[in-house]
Write a protein that holds these residues in place. Structure first.
Motif, mmCIF file in Angstrom:
data_model
loop_
_atom_site.group_PDB
_atom_site.id
_atom_site.type_symbol
_atom_site.label_atom_id
_atom_site.label_comp_id
_atom_site.label_asym_id
_atom_site.label_seq_id
_atom_site.Cartn_x
_atom_site.Cartn_y
_atom_site.Cartn_z
ATOM 1 N N GLY A 42 0.832 -1.190 0.000
ATOM 2 C CA GLY A 42 0.000 0.000 0.000
ATOM 3 C C GLY A 42 0.871 1.246 0.000
ATOM 4 N N VAL A 43 0.673 2.125 -0.984
ATOM 5 C CA VAL A 43 1.482 3.333 -1.111
ATOM 6 C C VAL A 43 0.577 4.541 -1.321
ATOM 7 N N ILE A 44 1.178 5.736 -1.324
ATOM 8 C CA ILE A 44 0.473 6.993 -1.533
ATOM 9 C C ILE A 44 1.025 7.622 -2.806
ATOM 10 N N PRO A 45 0.192 8.202 -3.674
ATOM 11 C CA PRO A 45 0.696 8.760 -4.933
ATOM 12 C C PRO A 45 1.380 10.117 -4.754
ATOM 13 N N ILE A 46 2.507 10.102 -4.029
ATOM 14 C CA ILE A 46 3.295 11.304 -3.800
ATOM 15 C C ILE A 46 4.763 10.978 -4.072
ATOM 16 N N LEU A 47 5.589 11.997 -4.091
ATOM 17 C CA LEU A 47 7.004 11.831 -4.406
ATOM 18 C C LEU A 47 7.701 10.854 -3.464
ATOM 19 N N GLY A 271 5.056 8.488 -13.865
ATOM 20 C CA GLY A 271 4.297 7.280 -14.162
ATOM 21 C C GLY A 271 3.146 7.011 -13.217
ATOM 22 N N TYR A 272 3.174 7.592 -12.011
ATOM 23 C CA TYR A 272 2.106 7.278 -11.051
ATOM 24 C C TYR A 272 1.428 8.526 -10.474
ATOM 25 N N THR A 273 1.793 9.709 -10.959
ATOM 26 C CA THR A 273 1.072 10.940 -10.592
ATOM 27 C C THR A 273 0.687 11.665 -11.876
ATOM 28 N N GLU A 274 -0.131 12.689 -11.732
ATOM 29 C CA GLU A 274 -0.575 13.464 -12.888
ATOM 30 C C GLU A 274 0.137 14.809 -12.963
ATOM 31 N N ILE A 275 1.352 14.866 -12.471
ATOM 32 C CA ILE A 275 2.094 16.106 -12.462
ATOM 33 C C ILE A 275 2.387 16.595 -13.873
ATOM 34 N N ASP A 276 2.369 17.906 -14.054
ATOM 35 C CA ASP A 276 2.757 18.530 -15.316
ATOM 36 C C ASP A 276 4.228 18.199 -15.575
ATOM 37 N N PRO A 277 4.540 17.545 -16.688
ATOM 38 C CA PRO A 277 5.937 17.194 -16.971
ATOM 39 C C PRO A 277 6.874 18.392 -16.920
ATOM 40 N N GLY A 278 6.341 19.579 -17.187
ATOM 41 C CA GLY A 278 7.168 20.775 -17.156
ATOM 42 C C GLY A 278 7.628 21.162 -15.760
ATOM 43 N N LEU A 279 6.982 20.603 -14.734
ATOM 44 C CA LEU A 279 7.339 20.926 -13.359
ATOM 45 C C LEU A 279 8.287 19.910 -12.735
ATOM 46 N N VAL A 280 8.491 18.806 -13.401
ATOM 47 C CA VAL A 280 9.254 17.700 -12.791
ATOM 48 C C VAL A 280 10.663 18.131 -12.387
ATOM 49 N N GLU A 281 11.336 18.880 -13.237
ATOM 50 C CA GLU A 281 12.708 19.293 -12.941
ATOM 51 C C GLU A 281 12.785 20.299 -11.799
ATOM 52 N N GLN A 282 11.663 20.941 -11.475
ATOM 53 C CA GLN A 282 11.653 21.948 -10.416
ATOM 54 C C GLN A 282 11.408 21.357 -9.033
ATOM 55 N N LEU A 283 11.036 20.095 -8.967
ATOM 56 C CA LEU A 283 10.693 19.477 -7.695
ATOM 57 C C LEU A 283 11.875 19.451 -6.725
ATOM 58 N N THR A 284 11.572 19.670 -5.447
ATOM 59 C CA THR A 284 12.564 19.481 -4.392
ATOM 60 C C THR A 284 12.507 18.030 -3.941
#
Length: 321
Positions: A42-47, A271-284
């Motif tokens: 069981g997991v949560i769809p977060i980083l 692959g498991y979240t609906e994040i905007d691909p343009g924001l992926v590189e900005q993630l902490t």
């Protein structure tokens, strides 16, 4: 006038004993890989859970004989009873949820680290944010305000209260509202809550839309806070020691690989979240050490007692490896 969101008082029934036949729960060698043991986590769809997806992609679990299935839930408070009942063989949960469960006598055992704070103010993977015109400059400004959290009376509330307390504010005056992470930004923008506590990837998405920083609650709570871990039931661990050993080993490989390969973490997230691909590189990104910071878990236990989440601190020797 702002309308008030109803507080979703989710109170899952925590079963007092493990259910289900262990051989059936382990999969009895069934699943997609011949001879492998089927394991559901069981997991949560977060980083936070990206490493287990990375490890699955890299074949670490398959290599040691596990056919891995990942199922998502809203939070650790929902995953805990799933592990206790045998619906999941392992689960991912924030530490406070596990402390609460252990204090109720639930038979749980932590088997691997999950995620750790960066320890850096305004540069952590979770934070409280607000809109610029809400008049909240710091954690003390949360007095008398409403703050969205994904689960009431849990790690979000107790660490936010620690931030408010440290800033000289009154933590008892904060009104917490339970909302799923994906719904928080809209609630903030609509004026339903004054601030939101979010983790990545929702933190970057919120700040990209104009939200501003209020507090790094994980950093305020303890240095290098162990935020979440992977766990199983004592019954499953006792009856499937080889599977637990395999899972722990594969998880540690996954954590180390993710720590060394941040690009793999970012790629897995899409692959498991609906994040905007343009924001992926900005993630902490958080830290993914293989070691659990026991001192920080003791701090969370102390906070749980101070905030009245538990009457008595649980036995960490029984809960932790």
């Amino acid at each position: 006038m702002r309308r008030k969101l109803a507080v979703l008082a989710v109170a899952p029934v925590l079963l007092a004993a493990c259910g289900g036949d262990s051989e059936e729960a382990a999969g009895g060698g069934g699943g997609g890989s011949e001879g492998a043991t089927a394991v559901t986590v069981g997991v949560i769809p977060i980083l936070d859970v990206a490493p287990i997806y990375v490890g699955q992609e890299q074949g670490f679990f398959e290599d040691c004989g596990i056919d891995l299935t990942l199922e998502t839930a809203q939070g650790g408070a929902a995953i805990v009873p799933g592990v206790v009942s045998g619906d999941y063989q392992f689960g991912f949960s924030n530490v406070t949820s596990l402390l609460l469960a252990a204090s109720e006598g639930l038979p749980l055992k932590v088997v691997a680290n999950g995620v750790t704070s960066t320890g850096e103010q305004e540069a952590d993977f979770g934070a409280v944010v607000t809109l610029p015109d809400n008049g909240i400059a710091d954690a003390a400004g949360l007095e008398g305000k409403s703050v969205a959290v994904n689960t009431l009376n849990n790690i979000g509330t107790t660490t936010i209260r620690a931030s408010v307390r440290e800033a000289g504010g009154d933590p008892d005056s904060v009104e917490f509202v339970e909302l799923p992470f994906p719904d928080m930004a809209a609630a903030l923008e609509g004026g339903d809550v004054d601030a939101i506590w979010v983790v990545e990837p929702f933190l970057t998405a919120a700040t990209a839309n104009g939200a501003q920083f209020v507090a790094s609650n994980f950093v305020d709570a303890a240095p290098d806070l162990t935020v979440a871990t992977y766990f199983t039931s004592e019954q499953y661990a006792g009856e499937n020691a080889d599977v637990v050993e395999c899972f722990t080993s594969a998880m540690e490989e996954s954590l180390q690989y993710s720590q060394d390969n941040p690009d793999a973490v970012r790629e897995a997230l899409t692959g498991y979240t609906e994040i905007d691909p343009g924001l992926v590189e900005q993630l902490t990104l958080p830290q993914f050490p293989t070691e659990i910071n026991r001192d920080s878990i003791q701090t969370l236990s102390d906070l749980a007692v101070e905030d009245g989440l538990v009457d008595e601190a649980p036995d960490l020797d029984q809960l932790l490896p």
